[in-house]
Design an enzyme around this catalytic site. Structure first.
Site, short mmCIF file in Angstrom:
data_model
loop_
_atom_site.label_atom_id
_atom_site.label_comp_id
_atom_site.label_asym_id
_atom_site.label_seq_id
_atom_site.Cartn_x
_atom_site.Cartn_y
_atom_site.Cartn_z
N LYS A 197 0.82 -1.22 0.00
CA LYS A 197 0.00 0.00 0.00
C LYS A 197 0.85 1.27 0.00
O LYS A 197 0.42 2.31 -0.48
CB LYS A 197 -0.97 -0.02 1.18
CG LYS A 197 -2.03 -1.09 1.00
CD LYS A 197 -3.06 -1.08 2.11
CE LYS A 197 -4.21 -2.04 1.81
NZ LYS A 197 -3.81 -3.47 1.92
C1 LIG Z 1 -4.45 -4.52 1.29
C2 LIG Z 1 -3.75 -5.82 1.24
C3 LIG Z 1 -4.17 -6.86 0.37
C4 LIG Z 1 -5.41 -6.77 -0.48
O1 LIG Z 1 -5.28 -5.85 -1.55
P1 LIG Z 1 -6.55 -5.32 -2.35
O2 LIG Z 1 -6.04 -4.23 -3.22
O3 LIG Z 1 -7.51 -4.81 -1.32
O4 LIG Z 1 -7.12 -6.47 -3.12
C5 LIG Z 1 -3.41 -8.03 0.34
N1 LIG Z 1 -2.33 -8.19 1.12
C6 LIG Z 1 -1.90 -7.21 1.96
C7 LIG Z 1 -0.70 -7.46 2.81
C8 LIG Z 1 -2.58 -6.00 2.05
O5 LIG Z 1 -2.15 -5.05 2.91
#
Ligand SMILES: *Cc1c(COP(=O)(O)O)cnc(C)c1O
Length: 468
Positions: A113
């Protein structure tokens, strides 16, 4: 570039106008009116670019009329070796002769993220400065999103963050990561209840339109278009640095929750990047796997959401999924509205199994789900086979990827977090702790800054008003 809503009943807006927005006024999500197209010749030229320059090429069409030199400067400030651990920004590793890892979790909070959120912080600051405006970001987190947001917004002019988290319910590492931030514009609010209550409190405050306007409350959830756009870039980088020549096939597996990350892969492919098949991996919360197998999309109630050892994928409905469905229905806004507004509200599900669009979806995207035992086994086998320790979410991805390998087509699995964030599960799987990046060595021993609050919406409003 102009942006339109997936439900077709909102005015078209520019990038600057949607940057700080969540849902469109008609309840839909914004998408660009068209996708820029890249030819193999242009893609080959990109193969030698560094990450910031590549991001500039990919993102410029989305942000215009923002001046090119502004975007370039923001990208150069964002994608630095200091923030992401190396000049390459992303990291490619081999697990075996068929599967590679696309490392996009080298940012400050050790999850993918950061790749988008760090850029968002600079885009927000730039937009607010232009209008001499302020923004108070209110959010709820069970871990990853909140810390990525705080590390992206810390110290930014015109921005404050009020982040609710469930008191005593995050991992010690996640807690330390958030609460040790010592910035006057970051407010950690530890609510004496579960995550869902935190989210309800945020919704209650946002529903008070007068309060929201008075205190300029905004959010940064996963439906923010700029977050999705920023994620498109690492698929370009991942593909172009993995293949010898543009045109070679590559499959990609994405551990998924809200469908933001895999949506970015779908968009990259729609822009001409030669990704072949996308593989969607879920944990026990398998709403999306169920859809891709059956054509039926049936969001779960919050109470039916499992708390798993890949917690960032614990979702009951996938908030970005509507963008994909809209695209695959040939951008039919009336159909999209009927599915997401009428059918979901009246029946609790919709069924596309008989629609030609569903056949097209399955040509380009397949899926699978994983569970706790599979996750542990995959972490162990990967460690034994390659010496690489993967985090529990990435393990869901690797497990599902193995079921979808095809001869002659290499597979890249997106590493969505580093294992250091989830020590307890790694311990359970292999009996040892993963290495921590240096900056995180003593994080639990740093002083922590947070306020404890009862689950009381009025108390939250008072707190916000007193700290703006
Ligand atoms: C947010 C997140 C996901 C999921 O990603 P999306 O874009 O919501 O599908 C998967 N793994 C981790 C570690 C995350 O922080």
């Amino acid at each position: 570039m102009q942006y339109q809503s997936t439900r077709g009943a909102a005015p078209r807006l520019s990038f600057a106008e949607i940057l700080l927005e969540g849902l469109a006024p008609d309840g839909g999500l914004y998408l660009p009116a068209s996708y820029p197209q890249w030819t193999p010749v242009q893609l080959r030229r990109m193969q030698s670019m560094d990450y910031a320059d590549l991001a500039f090429e990919v993102l410029l069409p989305f942000v215009e009329p923002m001046p090119a030199e502004v975007l370039r400067a923001l990208l150069r400030q964002t994608y630095t070796a200091q923030a992401f651990g190396s000049d390459a920004i992303i990291r490619l590793q081999r697990l075996d002769d068929r599967i590679g890892l696309l490392g996009v979790s080298q940012g400050p909070t050790l999850a993918f993220k950061d790749m988008a959120m760090q850029l968002l912080g600079r885009l927000f600051e730039h937009a607010l400065a232009a209008g001499d405006a302020e923004l108070n970001i209110l959010g709820a987190t069970s871990g990853d999103t909140g810390s990525a947001a705080e590390y992206a917004m810390r110290g930014r002019r015109g921005i404050r963050v009020f982040m609710l988290s469930p008191f005593g319910r995050m991992s010690p590492f996640q807690t330390a990561q958030m609460y040790s931030l010592d910035e006057p514009n970051i407010h950690n609010i530890a609510v004496q209840d579960v995550f869902d209550t935190c989210q309800d409190m945020v919704k209650a405050v946002s529903a008070d339109l007068a309060f929201k306007r008075r205190w300029r409350i905004g959010t940064i959830n996963s439906i923010n278009w700029a977050r999705v756009a920023a994620q498109v870039v690492y698929y370009f980088a991942g593909y172009l640095r993995s293949v010898r020549d543009v045109g070679e096939p590559l499959d990609v597996t994405v551990p998924s929750g809200n469908f933001g990350n895999i949506l970015a892969a779908h968009l990259a492919r729609g822009m001409g990047l030669p990704l072949r098949r996308l593989v969607l991996a879920t944990n026990e919360n398998d709403v999306l796997d169920e859809f891709l197998r059956s054509g039926v999309y049936r969001p779960r109630a919050t109470a039916q959401t499992h708390h798993t050892s890949s917690p960032s994928m614990d979702i009951s409905k996938a908030s970005n999924f509507e963008r994909y469905v809209f695209d695959m229905l040939g951008r039919d806004a009336a159909r999209t509205r009927a599915l997401f507004e009428d059918e979901l509200a009246q029946r609790g599900f919709f069924d596309l199994s008989a629609d030609p669009a569903f056949a097209r979806m399955r040509e380009g995207m397949v899926s699978g789900s994983s569970d706790h035992a599979t996750r542990l086994r995959t972490i162990r086998e990967t460690w034994q086979g390659s010496g690489v320790i993967i985090d529990p979410h990435t393990a869901d991805g690797v497990a599902v990827a193995r079921r979808h390998l095809e001869p002659g087509v290499p597979m890249l699995v997106v590493e969505t977090a580093l294992p250091a964030k989830f020590e307890a599960t790694i311990q359970e799987a292999i009996g040892r702790s993963p290495e921590r990046p240096r900056a995180a060595h003593d994080i639990e021993r740093k002083p922590q800054r947070f306020v404890v609050m009862k689950p009381d919406v009025e108390a939250l409003k008072t707190y916000i008003a007193e700290h703006c």
